[in-house]
Enzyme design. Structure first.
Site, PDB file in Angstrom:
ATOM      1  N   LYS A 228      -8.021  -0.191   1.866  1.00 11.91           N
ATOM      2  CA  LYS A 228      -6.537  -0.129   1.724  1.00 11.91           C
ATOM      3  C   LYS A 228      -6.818   0.869   1.327  1.00 11.91           C
ATOM      4  O   LYS A 228      -6.973   1.575  -0.101  1.00 11.91           O
ATOM      5  CB  LYS A 228      -6.156  -1.613   0.479  1.00 11.91           C
ATOM      6  CG  LYS A 228      -5.099  -1.844  -0.066  1.00 11.91           C
ATOM      7  CD  LYS A 228      -4.447  -3.058  -0.311  1.00 11.91           C
ATOM      8  CE  LYS A 228      -2.551  -2.758  -0.757  1.00 11.91           C
ATOM      9  NZ  LYS A 228      -2.507  -4.518  -1.899  1.00 11.91           N
ATOM     10  N   LYS A 231      -6.209   3.235  -3.593  1.00 10.67           N
ATOM     11  CA  LYS A 231      -6.356   3.005  -4.298  1.00 10.67           C
ATOM     12  C   LYS A 231      -7.724   3.749  -4.411  1.00 10.67           C
ATOM     13  O   LYS A 231      -8.017   4.365  -2.664  1.00 10.67           O
ATOM     14  CB  LYS A 231      -7.052   1.608  -3.906  1.00 10.67           C
ATOM     15  CG  LYS A 231      -6.283   0.148  -4.308  1.00 10.67           C
ATOM     16  CD  LYS A 231      -5.944   0.268  -5.322  1.00 10.67           C
ATOM     17  CE  LYS A 231      -5.027  -1.192  -5.318  1.00 10.67           C
ATOM     18  NZ  LYS A 231      -4.070  -1.204  -6.912  1.00 10.67           N
TER      19      LYS A 231
END
Length: 418
Positions: A228, A231
Site C-alpha cells: 500500500k 506507509k
C-alpha cells in the site's frame, strides 16, 4: 486537453457514473465538485492527499471545489472496509479535528481561486429521526445497500445499523450540495464507489432522472511491489509538520522507487506532459542522478509546506551528505536529526574526552575517546577535533540549543542543551 482527458492521461480515473454526460458538462461550464473527509484525526496523511490533488486540478482548470468536513458523518464513523466498528469519538475531539483539517485544507486550496469548505454537521444535525426515515429511508432499498461492496465486505463479521446507514448520510450530503451549493460531481477513492452511486441515485429520485449529477473515483494506489502506498516503517506520512517534519516528508518522496516515480509525478505534481516525459526519459538513461525523484520531492513538499520548507529540506540533505552541518539553522537541525541518537546535556563546558564519555556516553571509554579524537574521527558541529585537551562548549553554536557530533564517516549524535 480538458480536465477529464488530463486525468485519464495521468491514470487518475478509476470509475465514472456517466463519462459522456460529465465530459459534456465540464466542457460547457464551470462545475461544482466535492470531496469529503471525516475528522477521524487531527491531520491528513498522504493517502488522504490523493483525491484532494485531483480536486486541486479541477480548481486550476476553472471549476469550483467544495470540501466537506464530515462533522456529522465523522461523529458516527463509516465502515471503511475495516473488519471492526470504529470507536466513536467525543464531540470535543471531533470539533478539534475539524479545526485542524480545515486549517490544512485552507493552505492547500487558498491560493489559486475560489473554493468552499462546509461541514455536514450543519445540516445532518438538524434532521430528526422521523425526518430521516420518512424523507430518505423510504428511498433506499436494503437489498441494494447490502450489495454495496463496502457493506458486503463486513457482513460476515457483522456491521452495526449506525455504520450501515452511513451511505444514506453521505447520499444526503450530495443531495444537499446539489440543491444548495451548485455541486454536480462527487469525487472519491475507489472504496467510495458504492456511497457515490447511492448519492447520484438519491439525486435522480428526488430531482428527476435528468438531473445532472455525476461521480468519479480514483484508482487504489499501490507501489510497484504490491504494498500500500503511503506507509513507511515509521507509520503514516502526515501533512502536519509536527507529526512528519518537512524534511522527513521531502525524504519520503525523494526515496521513491524508479518504477513508481513517473506515476507519482503524474498524480502528485502539476507538471505538464512534456516535463514529465523528459523526467521519465532521465529515469531510463541516468537513474543514478534521481532527477525525477528530486523534482517530485520538491513539488509535493512545496504544495504542502511551501517553498521555504523545500529549501530547508535540501539544506539538511546536503549537509548530512557532506558532513558540513555548521551552517544549518536550529530549526533544520530539529528536523534533520529528529530520528538520530540523542542525549540531553547541560551548557557546562567540559573537556572533549570527558564530555564524550561521562556526559553523553557517545564513546564507551576514555581510551577509545582519546584514540578517536587523535585520529580525527570526531567532529563537533562539523569541525574536526584532534586535540584531546580541547573543550566542548554546548552554547557555542545553533542558538545554544544543540551540539552535533559525528563519529567516523556516518554516525551522527545529537546533544540537546537543556
Amino acid at each position: 486537453m480538458n480536465i477529464l482527458d488530463d486525468l485519464k492521461w495521468r491514470g487518475a480515473i478509476n470509475q465514472e457514473t456517466d463519462h459522456d454526460g460529465l465530459n459534456d458538462l465540464v466542457n460547457e461550464k464551470s462545475v461544482g465538485i466535492y470531496v469529503g473527509i471525516d475528522p477521524t484525526g487531527d491531520s491528513m496523511h498522504i493517502g488522504h492527499l490523493i483525491p484532494f490533488m485531483i480536486l486541486k486540478r479541477f480548481q486550476l482548470a476553472g471549476h469550483k471545489p467544495v470540501i466537506v468536513i464530515g462533522g456529522g458523518t465523522g461523529s458516527i464513523g463509516d465502515p471503511s472496509g475495516k473488519k471492526s466498528e470504529r470507536v466513536l469519538q467525543t464531540m470535543d475531539q471531533v470539533h478539534h479535528n475539524e479545526e485542524a483539517l480545515t486549517a490544512q485544507l485552507k493552505r492547500l486550496f487558498g491560493q489559486d481561486g475560489k473554493f468552499a469548505i462546509v461541514n455536514n454537521y450543519d445540516w445532518l444535525s438538524k434532521m430528526s429521526l422521523l425526518d430521516f426515515l420518512r424523507d430518505y429511508g423510504k428511498l433506499f432499498n436494503v437489498n441494494t445497500m447490502l450489495n454495496k461492496e463496502i457493506v458486503a465486505s463486513r457482513l460476515e463479521v457483522g456491521i452495526s445499523f449506525t455504520e450501515f446507514t452511513y451511505q444514506i448520510l453521505q447520499s444526503i450530503d450530495f443531495l444537499h450540495l446539489f440543491q444548495n451549493n451548485d455541486v454536480q460531481v462527487q469525487l472519491g477513492g475507489a472504496d467510495q464507489w458504492g456511497n457515490i452511486t447511492s448519492g447520484t441515485d438519491l439525486i435522480h429520485k428526488v430531482e428527476g432522472a435528468d438531473a445532472k449529477a455525476y461521480g468519479i473515483t480514483i484508482p487504489l494506489m499501490l507501489k510497484s511491489d504490491g504494498t500500500k502506498f503511503g506507509k513507511t516503517a515509521g507509520g503514516a506520512v502526515w501533512l502536519d509538520a509536527d507529526k512528519t517534519s518537512p524534511y522527513e516528508f521531502y525524504q519520503f518522496w525523494i526515496n521513491q522507487d524508479d518504477r513508481d516515480v513517473v506515476r507519482y509525478l503524474k498524480y502528485f505534481t502539476f507538471l505538464d506532459k512534456e516535463e514529465i516525459a523528459d523526467l521519465e526519459e532521465k529515469v531510463k538513461t541516468a537513474p543514478e542522478k534521481r532527477e525525477a525523484q528530486r523534482r517530485l520531492a520538491q513539488e509535493v513538499t512545496k504544495f504542502v509546506h511551501g517553498e521555504k520548507a523545500v529549501e530547508e529540506a535540501e539544506n539538511i540533505t546536503k549537509a548530512l551528505f557532506s558532513g558540513e552541518v555548521a551552517n544549518l539553522s536550529a530549526s533544520e537541525i530539529e528536523q534533520g536529526f529528529k530520528n538520530m541518537p540523542s542525549v540531553d546535556v547541560t551548557n557546562e563546558k567540559r573537556n572533549i574526552v570527558e564530555w564524550l564519555v561521562d556526559v553523553t556516553s557517545i564513546e564507551p571509554s576514555r581510551r577509545q575517546a582519546r584514540e578517536d579524537v587523535s585520529n580525527g574521527a570526531i567532529r563537533i558541529n562539523g569541525e574536526k577535533v584532534t586535540d584531546t585537551d580541547a573543550e566542548v562548549d554546548p552554547s557555542a553554536a545553533f542558538d545554544g540549543k544543540f551540539v552535533i557530533v559525528r563519529r567516523g564517516k556516518k554516525r551522527y549524535f545529537l546533544a540537546r542543551v537543556k
